[in-house]
Design a protein around this motif. Structure first.
Motif, mmCIF file in Angstrom:
data_model
loop_
_atom_site.group_PDB
_atom_site.id
_atom_site.type_symbol
_atom_site.label_atom_id
_atom_site.label_comp_id
_atom_site.label_asym_id
_atom_site.label_seq_id
_atom_site.Cartn_x
_atom_site.Cartn_y
_atom_site.Cartn_z
ATOM 1 N N MET A 186 39.268 20.923 0.125
ATOM 2 C CA MET A 186 39.814 19.591 -0.108
ATOM 3 C C MET A 186 41.329 19.572 0.104
ATOM 4 O O MET A 186 41.999 20.604 0.010
ATOM 5 C CB MET A 186 39.487 19.139 -1.530
ATOM 6 N N PRO A 187 41.898 18.383 0.375
ATOM 7 C CA PRO A 187 43.356 18.289 0.524
ATOM 8 C C PRO A 187 44.126 18.890 -0.643
ATOM 9 O O PRO A 187 45.142 19.561 -0.452
ATOM 10 C CB PRO A 187 43.589 16.779 0.640
ATOM 11 N N ALA A 188 43.653 18.674 -1.864
ATOM 12 C CA ALA A 188 44.371 19.174 -3.045
ATOM 13 C C ALA A 188 44.441 20.696 -3.080
ATOM 14 O O ALA A 188 45.317 21.264 -3.742
ATOM 15 C CB ALA A 188 43.694 18.669 -4.319
ATOM 16 N N ALA A 189 43.533 21.373 -2.369
ATOM 17 C CA ALA A 189 43.489 22.837 -2.378
ATOM 18 C C ALA A 189 44.301 23.456 -1.248
ATOM 19 O O ALA A 189 44.246 24.664 -1.043
ATOM 20 C CB ALA A 189 42.037 23.309 -2.304
ATOM 21 N N HIS A 190 45.068 22.656 -0.510
ATOM 22 C CA HIS A 190 45.923 23.192 0.551
ATOM 23 C C HIS A 190 47.180 23.805 -0.072
ATOM 24 O O HIS A 190 47.665 23.351 -1.105
ATOM 25 C CB HIS A 190 46.261 22.085 1.556
ATOM 26 N N ILE A 191 47.688 24.807 0.584
ATOM 27 C CA ILE A 191 48.666 25.702 -0.041
ATOM 28 C C ILE A 191 50.110 25.321 0.315
ATOM 29 O O ILE A 191 50.427 25.058 1.481
ATOM 30 C CB ILE A 191 48.391 27.158 0.383
ATOM 31 N N VAL A 192 50.953 25.309 -0.709
ATOM 32 C CA VAL A 192 52.368 24.975 -0.554
ATOM 33 C C VAL A 192 53.225 26.199 -0.876
ATOM 34 O O VAL A 192 52.760 27.165 -1.485
ATOM 35 C CB VAL A 192 52.774 23.796 -1.472
ATOM 36 N N ASP A 193 54.474 26.129 -0.466
ATOM 37 C CA ASP A 193 55.449 27.203 -0.709
ATOM 38 C C ASP A 193 56.314 26.825 -1.910
ATOM 39 O O ASP A 193 57.024 25.810 -1.884
ATOM 40 C CB ASP A 193 56.311 27.399 0.542
ATOM 41 N N LYS A 194 56.264 27.639 -2.948
ATOM 42 C CA LYS A 194 57.048 27.392 -4.159
ATOM 43 C C LYS A 194 58.526 27.223 -3.830
ATOM 44 O O LYS A 194 59.216 26.387 -4.427
ATOM 45 C CB LYS A 194 56.841 28.550 -5.129
#
Length: 538
Positions: A186-194
């Motif tokens: 899902m979109p919410a589970a896509h990974i971001v850089d802290k």
């Protein structure tokens, strides 16, 4: 009465009819990717409105999710058939029914050059659960062990998200939850850089300056004008063929058509009023693709307040509407009548469900029993997003409801204001759609009908039924797939009887491409297309 209504609908839609032999109106051989695939070129596209956010933690709308999938990656993604395939996780195993262990690729980088590790996975998931972030998608992760303690502020981390090493992460659930792996796409589970998130004191500032891992990197966004992305040259799964994509913001269909015909756009989502013209034009016909989607359009009833806290009145709305007649008159080529929440193409769908047949006399009878009639009508406000197509569809609905003893006021609103009004519970009736975030029938049941899913979770009707809640929770624990499908169908039967939503139709998309556009693939899950297949024959 129906004759009058259909005459109105036909007038609105310029007396168009159905396109015959639509199964022949498909992509030609030029859309098959082969050995001549070429790199390079800018794909000229458009979107019908500005997106709300490019932050995965807040991407709840379809457009937001589509763009997020270009800019970011998740542990898994979905192929053209909606099957789960590797993403940032190259493989995974399930040691037991509550544990998933993911092995990550070791060559993925954020667009800023930082390597992606298991620590980024843990950070991204905990960020969605962080109450200070206030993501509307906490339900994607709240079944992980320790998630509730973390959300309540009694734990500094989610104990069920364990970093084994830089490229291995273990997720332990509080209890078995069969659809969890699908939800990791899902979109919410896509990974971001802290590191990127913490550059901004206000996370809203990050929302339109995204830095992900995806096949395309953010270039610029000018609200109301354009959104531009470029190819990620170091994409871990292989550079996309395109050099980039220019999305213009074109809200008016006639403008989009003119721009496509002038050669300024490489593809056009054909408005329903123009399908006949394009499909019967030899210049365009070989380059048209039409496909049924998972988008299920419905009329919602607000269940937590009068008058539609009364199931009988909700059923009266169902009986009053002749959906087939309206669809044939208003959107004959872009719709298939829907009779329940689970769409065809997902396990659990039953073709023999017919829901409520058109029965205006039954609707009148129910209203009369509740004290209403044409002489003493039940006044209701029916909200919808402003658009000519919504008016064309809903005016006949309004007429049918008024004929049996309702007095319907249609209220047109700008999209963002409309969505806010629905979430605040303002309207009596409203018109929306729901598409799959992940390819499991559960996605059309739990978010829409569990009592905890109000306020942005998907349950916009504020429906609550303890029996449905219990069955949904049981389905989450049921590992036997066939038994789980039976539970889904039992839940569907109950919610059809309760009528919190009046299912109208499943959409059918028609898109025409310029001859140079090659390799087009149609993904049924809206956030699955990462634009890796498409290329330009220059």
């Amino acid at each position: 009465m129906i004759t009058i209504i259909l005459s109105l609908a036909l007038t609105i839609t310029a007396c168009r009819g159905k396109v015959e032999n639509t199964e022949e109106v498909k992509t030609g051989d030029t859309h098959t990717q082969g050995e001549t695939s070429k790199y390079g070129g800018i794909y000229e596209s458009y979107i019908g409105s500005d997106f709300n956010t490019l932050d995965p933690a807040f991407a709840t709308a379809a457009l937001d999710g589509e763009i997020v999938s270009l800019l970011y990656d998740a542990l898994v993604r979905f192929d053209i058939d909606g099957k789960i395939v590797p993403g940032l996780a190259k493989s995974w195993e399930l040691p037991d029914d509550k544990t998933l262990v993911f092995d990550l690729v070791d060559n993925a980088k954020f667009h800023n050059g930082n390597k992606v590790t298991a620590h980024d996975i843990k950070y991204s998931f905990e960020r969605v659960l962080d109450p200070d972030v206030a993501s509307p998608r906490t339900w994607v992760f709240d079944k992980i062990m320790g998630a509730k303690d973390f959300m309540e502020g009694t734990a500094e981390e989610v104990t069920g998200i364990e970093v084994i090493d830089d490229y291995k992460i273990k997720i332990t659930l509080e209890e078995p939850f069969a659809p969890f792996l699908s939800m990791m796409g899902m979109p919410a589970a896509h990974i971001v850089d802290k590191n990127e998130i913490e550059k901004y004191s206000d996370q809203n500032d990050y929302a339109l300056k995204p830095v992900g891992t995806g096949p395309y990197a953010f270039v610029e966004f000018k609200p109301g004008d354009r959104f531009v992305v470029k190819a990620n040259e170091e994409y871990f799964a292989g550079r996309p063929f395109l050099d980039g994509i220019n999305y213009r913001v074109i809200k008016d269909n006639s403008t989009a058509i003119a721009e496509f015909e002038a050669g300024n756009l490489d593809a056009l989502s054909i408005p329903s009023v123009e399908i006949d013209r394009f499909a019967n034009n030899s210049e365009y016909k070989p380059y048209i693709i039409n496909n049924n989607t998972f988008w299920n359009y419905y009329i919602g009833t607000m269940n937590d307040k009068a008058p539609f806290d009364n199931k009988n009145l909700r059923q009266a709305v169902h009986y009053a509407i002749n959906r087939e007649a309206i669809l044939n008159a208003v959107i004959p080529n872009t719709s298939v009548a829907s009779h329940g929440p689970i769409p065809p193409g997902l396990d659990g769908y039953r073709s023999d469900i017919t829901s409520y047949s058109y029965n205006p006399e039954k609707a009148k009878e129910i209203l009369l029993e509740e004290g209403y009639s044409k002489e003493n009508p039940l006044k209701v406000k029916f909200y919808h997003a402003e658009s000519a197509s919504n008016v064309a569809l809903l005016e006949p609905v309004q007429a049918m409801l008024n004929e049996v003893g309702f007095k319907v006021e249609l209220v047109s609103m700008e999209w963002n204001a409309y969505r806010a009004a629905v979430r605040q519970g303002e309207p009596d009736l409203f018109y929306l759609s729901w598409g799959a975030d992940y390819p499991d029938a559960e996605n059309y049941l739990y978010p829409l009908f569990h009592s905890t899913m109000t306020n942005g979770g998907g349950n916009e009707t504020r429906y609550s039924n303890p029996e449905v809640d219990a069955l949904l929770e049981l389905s989450h624990k049921t590992q036997d797939y066939k038994e789980r499908i039976k539970l889904y169908q039992q839940i569907e039967d109950i919610v059809i009887e309760d009528s919190p939503r009046i299912w109208m139709y499943l959409s059918r998309n028609w898109t025409v491409y310029k001859p140079k556009v090659q390799g087009v693939q149609i993904y049924r899950i809206f956030n699955a297309d990462k634009k890796l297949d498409i290329w330009l024959d220059k």
